[in-house]
Scaffold this active site. Structure first.
Site, PDB file in Angstrom:
ATOM      1  CB  ALA A 566      -0.931   0.001   1.209  1.00 37.16           C
ATOM      2  CD  GLU A 672      17.125  -2.796  17.922  1.00 37.52           C
ATOM      3  OE1 GLU A 672      17.441  -1.674  18.356  1.00 37.52           O
ATOM      4  OE2 GLU A 672      17.189  -3.843  18.581  1.00 37.52           O
ATOM      5  CD  GLU A 733      12.732  11.204   9.807  1.00 39.76           C
ATOM      6  OE1 GLU A 733      11.588  10.808   9.488  1.00 39.76           O
ATOM      7  OE2 GLU A 733      13.670  10.429  10.091  1.00 39.76           O
ATOM      8  CE  LYS A 748      15.329   8.311  15.273  1.00 39.23           C
ATOM      9  NZ  LYS A 748      16.527   8.505  14.426  1.00 39.23           N
TER      10      LYS A 748
END
Length: 896
Positions: A566, A672, A733, A748
């Site tokens: 998708a 992770e 990003e 994070k």
């Protein structure tokens, strides 16, 4: 017509002889010898769909005799078209005349049904039997046309049977749980067979043995005779036509094999023998090379439709081998069924028990099968009456109502009994049981009698190797648990050749696949759905999966089946969970006519419908709306991999709800890569905590973009230029402001803090943003490149102040680093731009690297450091791939 030709030609070929393998005495290299011509009897079933057509004739006659006549004409004409295509008129004329006479007889029988307003079982059996009668004559005509010595035998003239339940009727389509108690009367049948052979056989020229025993047989024509016999039909001792019930032609074949003392029986099917499971439900299933009679009967009883449950019985005494082969692939050897399993007393003689996994390479089961459309009938709380009496009366009521009891379980502590019955007999069984215990129910001596409302299915594992082997049931049950399949009833046969469970019908296919994988009858298949497949992360992951899929299957014994992809607006799912064979060009796939608009509920329904027990969603979107579905997916047994921090750092209530769903449903949530891409940061932290170490402080840098920018910022390279290069290197990003504002690093930090047991949210983290509010809150328009260009233009205003901070740090022989700290003792979490000296591990941080220093009770004098490259989609994708590998190894390990 083509199938009749194929069958006829195959019969001619098979009867002309086989090559007999050379014996050991003849030495190596000796060629096999031809067997010579082989007299053959072909047992013929009706052409495809004919039995259903004739059933429709009978059913419609109750309402409309004109409709019944039309249905009969359609069935007859369909057979006649094939007949006249196969042979000339001089052969077919007499056969066609007989068939038309049969049709008139059928019509006269069904015309009376409107008067009695019901269908007696005997009428249904008489009418449906003509499908085999017409089919046998059609094949006979083709063989006659080919010049073969042949005759056709109407089994109603020879095969005499008795039925324990004369009113059992035809049986349910596809049913293999009940044979109606039909057994041959051997003495009378053998007598009639001999009479037919001596009269009709000699008349047709298939019996070449002289009536005078002193005269030799006529061997001038060495071609083998072929007798074509009708399957399925028989007659009672009173002369009433009857049948061997649905799928009874196999039974006919083995009955005649015993009568004529056959050397072998070959059942020609449309599959390559008996499979380890139904290949329509378990695509990894494969053909079984050999079975014992007992194993074959167990498989047939529990729904293996390629066999009839009674078919083995006539062959057992004479040890006649039964071959199951593919009419469309005659060169394939198929499955041979011969020999008996060891008795329970023989197996138990030495009393030694071994774990089945200790016998490397030896699988204790031969197959996994199922019976669909069953119901559970339960009597609870009859302890006042007494267990023995309850069982006797319970089973007596079932026998009195002619109910087929497929499985029985009893709880002695409560004197409660549950039986498994065919779904279509459920209400009759319930009524019979309530009638039997009517008095006890009124006095509350029996708590309740209930019948399940939702559809159920039996799933059974079968194999002689299960006896005296520990761990077989554990492997079976564990595989179902890991596939999130609930078990309602468990039963093990006293022979230890089968273990059966009852599950909800909707879970049956998943249970079959899970059990098939658990006994390494097939490699582990992992169904994968990739969300965000057109983005940088998704595209990189797909490239890596394509590059490694063959090595995964070869080295790790598991394969990845990508069955859904998708984007943010479109989705493409394989039909019925099927793998997408080609998924390299995702954009083209999502623009095809087969794609559809993204619908998360529809996608979730597709995950639920996927029968693979090992299902994984890889969410590359970093979208809160998608993260809201995690809990629902996990509750359905779906594992989740999320490289974006939105889910693990999102609202605390949702985070805890996801974790609860994960633990409750024995699934995994792997994230992770949400912290350090491919670096084992979370794994290291979990290992420290789970081994009892006291983690006191975490510090370092979690932004590859920030690491790159401040490693490259200097007198020649401005802050905005360093940021531009980071974007060009694909380290940033999608919105560079998430990096420069510290939001990405803050998320994070939240994830790490939560792993430490701190209930913190993003607003609890003290974050230094490098951007002023006017840039941070500005609404930029355009595509990604245009937005970044506008932001880069705006942040040129920061070049001078950032250069000043660089100079201040350099003057003190320090370096600028975007540093985070999590203090477990105080619960304080922060990230900010700091100057670090050469004693700080961050001083030597290279461009695009992440670093986390773990200060713990054990690592008190020198921290444990995890450091490495962590920016860019390829590294992030490798982290997701590593998460998938961890899941795959866990799935394989659970089986091994």
């Amino acid at each position: 017509a083509g199938l009749y030709r194929k069958v006829g030609d195959l019969l001619i070929s098979e009867s002309s002889g086989r090559i007999i393998e050379a014996s050991e005495d003849e030495g190596e290299g000796s060629e096999g010898k031809p067997s010579g011509s082989i007299p053959t009897m072909a047992i013929v079933s009706a052409r495809g769909g004919m039995t259903d057509q004739l059933v429709a004739v009978v059913d419609s006659a109750l309402q409309d005799i004109t409709a019944a006549e039309a249905a009969l004409d359609e069935a007859l004409e369909g057979q006649l078209v094939i007949l006249n295509e196969l042979a000339p008129a001089e052969i077919t004329a007499a056969i066609e005349e007989r068939m038309r006479k049969d049709a008139k007889d059928i019509l006269s029988v069904v015309q009376s049904l409107r008067m009695i307003r019901s269908v007696p079982p005997s009428v249904m059996e008489v009418v449906t039997g003509f499908g085999e009668i017409w089919s046998a004559q059609t094949l006979y005509a083709y063989l006659k046309h080919k010049g073969v010595k042949t005759a056709w035998l109407d089994a109603r003239d020879v095969l005499v049977v008795k039925s324990e339940n004369a009113n059992a009727g035809l049986g349910e389509k596809g049913s293999s749980s009940s044979t109606g108690g039909v057994t041959p009367l051997w003495v009378e049948t053998a007598k009639r067979m001999e009479e037919w052979w001596n009269v009709e056989g000699r008349k047709e020229g298939v019996n070449i043995i002289s009536e005078d025993a002193s005269e030799p047989a006529d061997t001038s024509d060495d071609s083998a005779p072929i007798v074509v016999a009708t399957g399925f039909v028989a007659t009672t001792s009173e002369g009433v036509p009857t049948t061997l019930k649905r799928s009874g032609s196999d039974y006919s074949a083995t009955i005649f094999a015993k009568l004529v003392n056959s050397a072998r029986v070959t059942m020609w099917k449309n599959t390559d023998g008996v499979y380890t499971a139904d290949p329509r439900r378990v695509p990894e299933a494969f053909s079984i090379s050999s079975l014992k009679y007992d194993e074959a009967m167990e498989l047939a009883y529990f729904g293996a439709q390629v066999l009839h449950p009674s078919a083995m019985v006539p062959c057992i005494d004479s040890n006649i081998p039964v071959y199951v082969r593919n009419i469309f692939n005659p060169s394939f050897e198929g499955t041979v069924i011969q020999g008996r399993c060891s008795s329970l007393s023989d197996v138990n003689q030495d009393g030694k028990v071994a774990n089945w996994r200790a016998n490397r390479g030896q699988i204790p089961i031969k197959g996994i099968t199922s019976v669909d459309a069953v119901s559970l009938l339960t009597l609870e709380g009859a302890s006042v009456i007494g267990g023995a009496e309850v069982a006797e009366r319970f089973m007596g009521s079932m026998a009195g109502a002619s109910i087929d009891v497929l499985m029985v379980t009893q709880a002695s502590s409560e004197s409660s009994i549950t039986v498994v019955v065919p779904e279509n007999q459920g209400n009759a069984a319930l009524a019979a049981l309530k009638s039997t215990f009517e008095l006890e129910l009124s006095r509350s001596n029996v708590n309740s009698i209930s019948l399940t409302e939702s559809p159920m299915a039996i799933v059974a594992i079968v194999g002689e190797g299960m006896a005296m082997q520990s761990g077989v049931s554990a492997s079976f049950m564990s595989s179902l648990a890991k596939a999130n399949v609930n078990i309602r009833v468990i039963a093990q046969g006293s022979s230890e050749r089968q273990v059966a469970v009852v599950v909800e019908a909707k879970d049956a296919s998943r249970a079959l696949r899970a059990a098939h994988m658990a006994f390494t009858l097939s490699s582990t298949m992992v169904s994968v759905a990739i969300l965000g497949g057109t983005g940088k992360l998704g595209s990189a992951l797909i490239r890596q999966l394509n590059a490694q899929k063959e090595l995964l299957a070869k080295n790790l014994n598991f394969s990845v089946c990508v069955n859904a992809i998708a984007s943010s607006t479109k989705m493409f799912a394989g039909q019925g969970g099927q793998c997408l064979v080609e998924y390299n060009d995702v954009d083209e796939l999502l623009e095809s006519d087969a794609s559809q608009s993204l619908d998360m509920d529809a996608l979730t329904a597709a995950f639920d419908a996927d029968v693979n027990p090992h299902r994984v969603v890889i969410d590359c979107t970093n979208d809160d709306k998608v993260a809201d579905y995690y809990q629902k997916w996990m509750e359905s047994g779906v594992n989740v991999i999320s490289p974006g921090p939105k889910a693990a750092a999102g609202p605390l209530d949702r985070y805890h709800a996801i974790q609860t769903a994960q633990r409750a449903n024995t699934v995994e949530w792997q994230y992770e890569s949400s912290v350090g891409s491919a670096l084992p940061i979370l794994t290291t932290l979990r290992d420290l905590i789970q081994t009892g170490d006291d983690v006191q402080l975490l510090r370092g840098c979690l932004s590859g973009t920030m690491a790159y920018v401040f490693q490259n910022l200097n007198e020649e390279t401005s802050f905005s230029d360093a940021v531009r290069t980071a974007i060009e290197q694909d380290f940033a990003e999608n919105d560079i402001r998430e990096d420069l504002s510290g939001k990405n690093a803050g998320d994070k930090i939240v994830i790490l803090a939560r792993e430490l047991g701190l209930d913190v949210s993003a607003e609890d983290v003290e974050v230094e943003s490098l951007l002023p509010d006017e840039i941070l809150n500005k609404n930029y328009e355009g595509d990604r490149e245009e937005v970044h260009a506008a932001i880069l233009e705006d942040i040129k205003a920061l070049d001078a102040p950032m250069l000043e901070r660089y100079r201040q740090a350099a003057a003190e022989n320090k370096r600028l680093r975007y540093k985070f700290v999590i203090d477990q003792t105080t619960g304080k979490c922060k990230c900010s731009l700091e100057s670090v000296d050469n004693t700080d591990p961050l001083y030597r941080l290279r461009e695009n690297e992440n670093l986390v220093a773990f200060e713990t009770e054990r690592y008190a004098t020198s921290p444990l450091i995890v450091k490495g490259a962590a920016a860019g989609p390829d590294l992030s994708a490798s982290g997701m791939f590593a998460d998938l590998l961890r899941l795959g190894r866990a799935f394989v390990g659970a089986q091994a």
